[in-house]
Design a protein around this motif. Structure first.
Motif, PDB file in Angstrom:
ATOM      1  N   THR A  62       1.762   2.523   4.808  1.00  0.00           N
ATOM      2  CA  THR A  62       2.612   1.438   4.456  1.00  0.00           C
ATOM      3  C   THR A  62       4.131   2.113   4.511  1.00  0.00           C
ATOM      4  OG1 THR A  62       2.902   2.355   2.004  1.00  0.00           O
ATOM      5  CG2 THR A  62       0.885   0.956   2.566  1.00  0.00           C
ATOM      6  N   ASP A  81       0.819  -4.390  -0.614  1.00  0.00           N
ATOM      7  CA  ASP A  81       1.245  -5.397  -1.268  1.00  0.00           C
ATOM      8  C   ASP A  81       2.540  -5.635  -2.310  1.00  0.00           C
ATOM      9  OD1 ASP A  81      -1.036  -6.732  -0.227  1.00  0.00           O
ATOM     10  OD2 ASP A  81      -2.357  -6.516  -1.893  1.00  0.00           O
ATOM     11  N   ARG A  82       2.462  -4.536  -2.977  1.00  0.00           N
ATOM     12  CA  ARG A  82       3.708  -4.300  -3.845  1.00  0.00           C
ATOM     13  C   ARG A  82       4.892  -3.939  -2.780  1.00  0.00           C
ATOM     14  NH1 ARG A  82       0.385  -0.532  -6.628  1.00  0.00           N
ATOM     15  NH2 ARG A  82       1.276   1.122  -5.690  1.00  0.00           N
ATOM     16  N   GLU A  83       4.930  -3.343  -1.626  1.00  0.00           N
ATOM     17  CA  GLU A  83       6.096  -3.418  -0.829  1.00  0.00           C
ATOM     18  C   GLU A  83       6.531  -4.455   0.052  1.00  0.00           C
ATOM     19  OE1 GLU A  83       5.154   0.061   1.235  1.00  0.00           O
ATOM     20  OE2 GLU A  83       4.897   1.355  -0.477  1.00  0.00           O
ATOM     21  N   GLY A  84       5.603  -5.453  -0.221  1.00  0.00           N
ATOM     22  CA  GLY A  84       5.893  -6.589   0.630  1.00  0.00           C
ATOM     23  C   GLY A  84       5.692  -6.542   2.239  1.00  0.00           C
ATOM     24  N   GLY A  85       5.151  -5.404   2.712  1.00  0.00           N
ATOM     25  CA  GLY A  85       5.079  -5.208   4.010  1.00  0.00           C
ATOM     26  C   GLY A  85       3.671  -5.034   4.591  1.00  0.00           C
TER      27      GLY A  85
END
Length: 250
Positions: A62, A81-85
């Motif tokens: 990630t 998922d938390r980082e959005g990428g």
């Protein structure tokens, strides 16, 4: 007469590269640089297919975290998922794999029907006596686990003579062929002359650090002489190229 406003032309903006694109591009440059070093040392041809399998480790990434292996762990997927990428699989250059590669050889080669001589066909192949005792695990798509028992083709990398006829030369080199401890191919299995790309000649303690697999390209006499594709390479009239690869599940 009414003046008209000048027509504006839309200019397409270059597509922004994703983090995975940037990461993969950077790793490919490092891998190709080290493949060139191996080629200069006579260890591998420049058109070696899929050098990632010998010079890199496969892992998941990630923007912030990484994990080795073919399958991304749940914690890394959640981090993506938390980082959005999201997360992505990629090959990362390995210094340990490169050091092992400097003790290994890859060649494009042939073995004549029923013979024990493995002839390198890439002109940059250079061996040394340490290759005796090395293993050739697979040739022509079949497991043979052959051992190199002798090395032939001793010479020098250059010769010269002065005006008095005195001869001098450079460092000693061995271009092959390699003598294997068992005849191959077997008359009942492969009656034809066969040419194979990307034959690995590995030390007995060789370790697969990549966690990935590749399938060599195999040619038989009379078939189209397809060669491995290489970025920036060129083809002669009538030639084609291909790559056969098995990659980890993503």
């Amino acid at each position: 007469m009414t003046a008209q406003a000048p027509r504006q032309t839309a200019i397409a903006k270059p597509q922004k590269k994703t983090y995975s694109d940037i990461y993969i591009d950077a790793q490919q440059k490092v891998i190709q640089k080290h493949l060139k070093l191996l080629a200069d040392e006579g260890r591998a041809p420049l058109d070696l297919a899929f050098p990632e399998s010998f010079l890199a480790e496969y892992g998941w990434h990630t923007k912030q975290e990484s994990a080795p292996g073919q399958i991304a762990p749940l914690w890394l997927l959640q981090a993506g998922d938390r980082e959005g990428g999201g997360s992505f699989g990629a090959y990362t250059f390995s210094e340990a794999a490169f050091k092992q590669a400097q003790r290994t050889w890859w060649i494009h080669g042939v073995i004549e029907k029923g013979k024990r001589m493995l002839y390198p066909m890439n002109r940059n192949a250079r061996f040394d006596p340490s290759v005796v005792g090395y293993k050739v695990a697979m040739i022509f798509g079949q497991t043979i686990n052959a051992t190199v028992v002798a090395l032939e083709g001793k010479g020098y990398d250059w010769w010269s003579w002065d005006s008095n006829g005195n001869k001098s030369h450079g460092k000693q080199i061995w271009e092959g062929p390699l003598v294997l401890n068992k005849p191959y191919p077997d008359d009942h299995k492969e009656p034809r002359f066969v040419y194979q790309y990307d034959i690995m000649i590995a030390p007995p303690d060789y370790v697969d650090m990549c966690q990935c697999t590749t399938t060599p390209t195999i040619m038989a006499a009379g078939e189209d002489q397809t060669k491995p594709c290489v970025q920036g390479g060129s083809l002669e009239p009538g030639e084609s190229c291909s790559v056969t690869i098995t990659i980890p599940l993503q």
